[in-house]
Design an enzyme around this catalytic site. Structure first.
Site, short mmCIF file in Angstrom:
data_model
loop_
_atom_site.label_atom_id
_atom_site.label_comp_id
_atom_site.label_asym_id
_atom_site.label_seq_id
_atom_site.Cartn_x
_atom_site.Cartn_y
_atom_site.Cartn_z
N ASP A 10 0.95 -1.06 -0.12
CA ASP A 10 0.30 -0.03 0.09
C ASP A 10 1.08 1.52 0.06
O ASP A 10 1.60 0.89 0.25
CB ASP A 10 -1.35 0.00 1.06
CG ASP A 10 -1.69 0.89 1.00
OD1 ASP A 10 -2.52 1.68 0.16
OD2 ASP A 10 -1.64 1.93 2.57
N ASP A 12 -0.69 5.54 0.81
CA ASP A 12 -0.58 6.53 1.64
C ASP A 12 -0.73 6.05 2.75
O ASP A 12 -2.13 4.87 2.73
CB ASP A 12 -1.58 6.49 1.19
CG ASP A 12 -2.07 7.60 0.06
OD1 ASP A 12 -0.73 8.60 -0.57
OD2 ASP A 12 -3.18 7.22 -1.20
N ASP A 179 -1.76 -0.40 5.55
CA ASP A 179 -1.85 -0.27 7.18
C ASP A 179 -3.70 0.28 7.84
O ASP A 179 -3.95 -0.30 8.76
CB ASP A 179 -1.86 1.49 6.80
CG ASP A 179 -2.74 2.78 6.19
OD1 ASP A 179 -2.32 2.64 5.51
OD2 ASP A 179 -3.89 3.06 6.95
MG LIG Z 1 -2.88 3.60 3.14
#
Ligand SMILES: [Mg+2]
Length: 228
Positions: A10, A12, A179
């Site tokens: 991932d 961001d 995240d």
């Molecule tokens: Mg993310």
């Protein structure tokens, strides 16, 4: 963990914090509007442009997964409503998009990914519109699959399976790290990938499975776990 042959990551809030990156890009855009479209700049401050973007996201469901299209259309509408030339929307978006890639990575990211990339191919997998190739660590990656380009975002298993196809790996041979528990971890699990849930700032995360999934607190720990 079982042996792997590649990783998907991932972007961001995994490789960089997204909120300051977006704010910097919005500030650069607004400074540009003050020069090139002053009516729009005075009618729409940064918060008003955000509200316009959110409105477009709600009212244009067919492009809601495509942050680029949403941002560009919201700029076109703002320019038009303020009485400026709405054909400036593309140029305005480019100012935003270039600034969005001037990123401050989390401190360990470059060192950790250099170690991991020596051993495993990396592919970026994002629901946002960042393109890893436009960042300073782009050379460490095979490329980016975005919800915008693929047309389907995480947690849908199809975007993870597309990543496996491009990496020429079976799902169980790919490790996805991100995240977000739902978008990254549950999504990747539903496609059969292995996962690590990145829980930044949680000092206990390195050895504490949460919600039944393996966790790490930073990417250096991940590099250690992978023996890189
Ligand atoms: Mg993310």
């Amino acid at each position: 963990m079982k042996p792997i042959r590649a990783l998907t990551l991932d972007l961001d809030d995994t490789l960089w914090p997204i909120a300051p990156a977006i704010l910097r890009a919005e500030q650069a855009l607004h400074a540009w509007l003050q020069l090139e479209a002053p009516l729009t700049a005075s009618r729409f401050d940064i918060d008003a442009l955000r509200a316009k973007r959110d409105e477009v996201s709600r009212t244009h469901a067919h492009i809601a997964h495509d942050f680029t299209a949403v941002r560009r259309e919201s700029l076109r509408l703002a320019l038009m409503e303020a009485g400026d030339d709405d054909s400036l929307a593309d140029a305005a978006f480019e100012v935003f998009f270039a600034a969005r890639h001037e990123l401050e990575f989390y401190p360990e990211v470059e060192q950790a990914l250099q170690r991991i990339a020596c051993r495993y191919p990396l592919l970026a997998l994002t629901n946002g519109n960042a393109d890893i190739a436009r960042t300073s660590i782009g050379s460490l990656f095979r490329g980016t699959i975005s919800a915008r380009d693929f047309g389907i975002g995480k947690p849908d298993p199809r975007i993870f399976l597309e990543a496996c196809r491009r990496l020429d790996c079976a799902p169980a041979e790919v490790l996805h790290v991100g995240d977000d528990l739902e978008l990254d971890v549950r999504g990747a699990q539903s496609a059969g990938l292995q996962t690590f849930w990145l829980r930044r700032g949680d000092c206990g995360a390195d050895d504490m499975p949460e919600e039944g999934v393996a966790t790490v607190a930073c990417l250096l720990t991940l590099a250690d776990r992978l023996g890189c």
